[in-house]
Design an enzyme around this catalytic site. Sequence first.
Site, PDB file in Angstrom:
ATOM      1  N   ASP A 165       7.815   7.311   1.946  1.00 29.95           N
ATOM      2  CA  ASP A 165       6.434   6.326   2.011  1.00 29.95           C
ATOM      3  C   ASP A 165       5.892   6.437   0.616  1.00 29.95           C
ATOM      4  OD1 ASP A 165       4.442   4.893   2.792  1.00 29.95           O
ATOM      5  OD2 ASP A 165       3.702   6.452   4.153  1.00 29.95           O
TER       6      ASP A 165
ATOM      7  N   SER B   6      -4.645   7.212   3.031  1.00 31.13           N
ATOM      8  CA  SER B   6      -3.358   7.085   2.510  1.00 31.13           C
ATOM      9  C   SER B   6      -3.157   6.806   0.929  1.00 31.13           C
ATOM     10  CB  SER B   6      -2.818   6.059   3.366  1.00 31.13           C
ATOM     11  OG  SER B   6      -2.541   6.323   4.635  1.00 31.13           O
ATOM     12  N   GLY B   7      -2.025   7.396   0.530  1.00 37.74           N
ATOM     13  CA  GLY B   7      -1.511   6.829  -0.858  1.00 37.74           C
ATOM     14  C   GLY B   7      -2.334   7.840  -1.836  1.00 37.74           C
TER      15      GLY B   7
ATOM     16  N   HIS C 216       3.322   2.412   2.677  1.00 35.67           N
ATOM     17  CA  HIS C 216       2.747   1.600   3.999  1.00 35.67           C
ATOM     18  C   HIS C 216       1.416   0.932   3.492  1.00 35.67           C
ATOM     19  CE1 HIS C 216       0.467   5.292   4.936  1.00 35.67           C
ATOM     20  NE2 HIS C 216      -0.544   4.486   5.141  1.00 35.67           N
TER      21      HIS C 216
END
Length: 270
Positions: free
Chosen positions: A120, A205-206, A73
């Site tokens: 994801d 995120s990530g 994402h």
Amino acid sequence: MTHSRRPSGPALAPILLAALLGGAARAAEIVGGRAAEPHSRPYMVSLQRRGFPGGHFCGGTLIHPRFVLTAAHCLRDMNPLLVSVVLGVHDLQASEPTQQRFSVARLFENNYDPEENLNDVLLLQLDRPATLNDQVAVAQLPEQNQVVPQDTRCLAMGWGRLGTREPLPRVLQELNVTVVTFLCRPHNLCTFVPRRRAGICFGDSGGPLICNGVLQGVDSFVIRACATTHHPDFFARVSLYVDWIRSVLAGAEGAGPQRRHQMEAEVSET
Ligand SMILES: *[C@@H]1O[C@H](CO)[C@@H](O)[C@H](O)[C@H]1NC(C)=O
């Protein structure tokens, strides 16, 4: 940019409703973490918008001198040509001699489903190999399908917001978290910090979740707001993707035509 999105399932519908009504909880401080010892997490990656000083928008993990694992994402609405992959960072606003900057040569997805926040994960191939040293190193991958039991203690880290409505920190933050199963899904690994407001937030995120020295999670999303004390934080479960990761790495090293099963997008100008 952790997506504040719910997992699927009717049991969680009221939570989504609360989110839509804007019920963001006030979060104290990642949230509730501590500054990391500089360069003590040498696999930690900052994804930045090119041309924006300190334009950090997501984390990532170096897993090979030419590959970073992040969340799908993170680059969903972004031109990969405008992304800088920065290694060896501690302070986002300092010009650190340890930093190495790369552009993205190729991206590899694996059945990412943005509606359900499933799979994801995204592999970024760098335009050239990183120089490995004390400040820049690769993280260890788990075994395919390795199980991380409930109550395992792990370390989350990132330059994400210090609270839902708070700014990004300058230096890398880290936080001790515990693996939980309540409200979680098989494709995710979930963590929780009991008895206080703490957890991952937007901008984390990530990034990696490290359990016993092994990369077991990729920061994916939170429910409703950061560090709610009611919901766990959701990570993509890395052990589900190890065979895929290894096939991408092998293919990129010219070991044969092994790219049949992954979607592969060449970077192109748009
Ligand atoms: C975090 O976890 C590590 C390893 O389990 C432990 O040594 C350390 O004391 C913990 N730190 C905090 C602040 O809880």
